[in-house]
Design a protein around this motif. Structure first.
Motif, mmCIF file in Angstrom:
data_model
loop_
_atom_site.group_PDB
_atom_site.id
_atom_site.type_symbol
_atom_site.label_atom_id
_atom_site.label_comp_id
_atom_site.label_asym_id
_atom_site.label_seq_id
_atom_site.Cartn_x
_atom_site.Cartn_y
_atom_site.Cartn_z
ATOM 1 N N VAL A 131 -64.321 -32.411 33.131
ATOM 2 C CA VAL A 131 -64.142 -32.299 31.684
ATOM 3 C C VAL A 131 -63.149 -33.354 31.211
ATOM 4 N N VAL A 132 -62.063 -33.518 31.965
ATOM 5 C CA VAL A 132 -61.057 -34.509 31.593
ATOM 6 C C VAL A 132 -61.650 -35.912 31.613
ATOM 7 N N THR A 133 -62.434 -36.233 32.653
ATOM 8 C CA THR A 133 -63.054 -37.547 32.759
ATOM 9 C C THR A 133 -64.010 -37.783 31.596
ATOM 10 N N GLU A 154 -52.943 -42.020 32.878
ATOM 11 C CA GLU A 154 -53.350 -41.449 34.163
ATOM 12 C C GLU A 154 -52.512 -40.221 34.489
ATOM 13 N N VAL A 155 -51.218 -40.276 34.206
ATOM 14 C CA VAL A 155 -50.353 -39.113 34.424
ATOM 15 C C VAL A 155 -50.812 -37.955 33.546
ATOM 16 N N LEU A 156 -51.142 -38.238 32.292
ATOM 17 C CA LEU A 156 -51.600 -37.195 31.382
ATOM 18 C C LEU A 156 -52.919 -36.597 31.857
ATOM 19 N N ARG A 157 -53.824 -37.437 32.369
ATOM 20 C CA ARG A 157 -55.088 -36.928 32.895
ATOM 21 C C ARG A 157 -54.842 -35.972 34.067
ATOM 22 N N LEU A 158 -53.910 -36.325 34.933
ATOM 23 C CA LEU A 158 -53.595 -35.464 36.078
ATOM 24 C C LEU A 158 -52.879 -34.193 35.625
ATOM 25 N N LEU A 166 -44.920 -33.095 41.456
ATOM 26 C CA LEU A 166 -45.044 -33.441 42.875
ATOM 27 C C LEU A 166 -46.478 -33.826 43.204
ATOM 28 N N GLY A 167 -47.435 -33.036 42.689
ATOM 29 C CA GLY A 167 -48.843 -33.325 42.948
ATOM 30 C C GLY A 167 -49.282 -34.633 42.322
ATOM 31 N N ILE A 168 -48.809 -34.906 41.096
ATOM 32 C CA ILE A 168 -49.138 -36.167 40.434
ATOM 33 C C ILE A 168 -48.575 -37.335 41.238
ATOM 34 N N LEU A 203 -49.185 -28.673 25.317
ATOM 35 C CA LEU A 203 -49.407 -29.320 24.029
ATOM 36 C C LEU A 203 -49.865 -30.761 24.215
ATOM 37 N N ALA A 204 -49.325 -31.443 25.219
ATOM 38 C CA ALA A 204 -49.735 -32.821 25.484
ATOM 39 C C ALA A 204 -51.184 -32.874 25.950
ATOM 40 N N VAL A 205 -51.544 -31.960 26.833
ATOM 41 C CA VAL A 205 -52.930 -31.893 27.310
ATOM 42 C C VAL A 205 -53.870 -31.580 26.149
#
Length: 213
Positions: A131-133, A154-158, A166-168, A203-205
């Protein structure tokens, strides 16, 4: 959890139980979900919902989420669907609270499902990478998002995938401290200021999803 297909419902329950979760009730529609929530009031951390259930098989899961939020419930909600829909993802996150949106056929194992459940239980958000892609590949450009660098996008997508700092960092090969700096820059550029009772990452997502559909 609520899912009208018996085999899928039982399969999801087995995966969650095997991953250490406790399933308090498993029902076939939103009406029975309401009864189950009343029965287990105060015990529920997360509700897992199929988006399309009887009687219309359209958006019953989303409407159940919206009704929960309208009543002031802050319980985590993980929505499951067979279809990638940017509009449904935006609608889900717009309802507020800890919310996830996953595609059924992309949940590869019980661990991934349980991780998503625990993410929304902890107040986070999870949106399926497909969905993000889909949203990120849109040609539309939001004024706020235009200010972000490629690395920040890219950080926002993750973040939209529900990953922690940590995962990002593991995906991008950078330190959690560097990720935290990127996140702060993203929030600042999007004009998302600290506010009591609101999750700034969510909110950013939501800004990403709303402007990339």
């Amino acid at each position: 959890m609520a899912e009208d297909a018996l085999l899928i419902r039982e399969g999801i329950c087995q995966l969650l139980v095997a991953s250490g979760c406790t399933v308090l009730a498993a029902v076939p529609d939103a009406d029975q979900l309401s009864s189950a929530l009343e029965t287990h009031i105060g015990e529920v951390d997360v509700v897992v919902l199929d988006i399309r259930m009887p009687p219309t098989h359209t958006d019953e899961g989303i409407r159940a989420l919206e009704e929960l939020r309208a009543r002031g419930s802050t319980v985590g909600v993980l929505l499951l669907s067979m279809y990638a829909s940017g509009s449904l993802a935006v609608r889900a996150l717009s309802a507020g609270g800890a919310t996830g949106y996953l595609l059924k056929d992309r949940v590869k194992d019980g661990t991934a499902l349980a991780d998503a459940v625990r993410t929304v239980a902890g107040g986070g958000s999870v949106v399926d990478p497909e969905v993000v892609t889909l949203l990120m590949s849109s040609t539309g450009r939001a004024r706020g998002l235009e200010a972000l660098t490629p690395k920040e996008l890219e950080v926002l997508r993750l973040m939209a995938e529900g990953r922690s700092n940590l995962g990002i960092g593991r995906v991008l090969g950078i330190s959690p401290k560097t990720v935290d700096t990127h996140v702060e820059h993203i929030l600042d550029k999007l004009g998302i200021q600290p506010s009591e009772g609101e999750n700034r990452r969510v909110l950013a997502v939501l800004e990403l999803l709303r402007n990339r559909g």
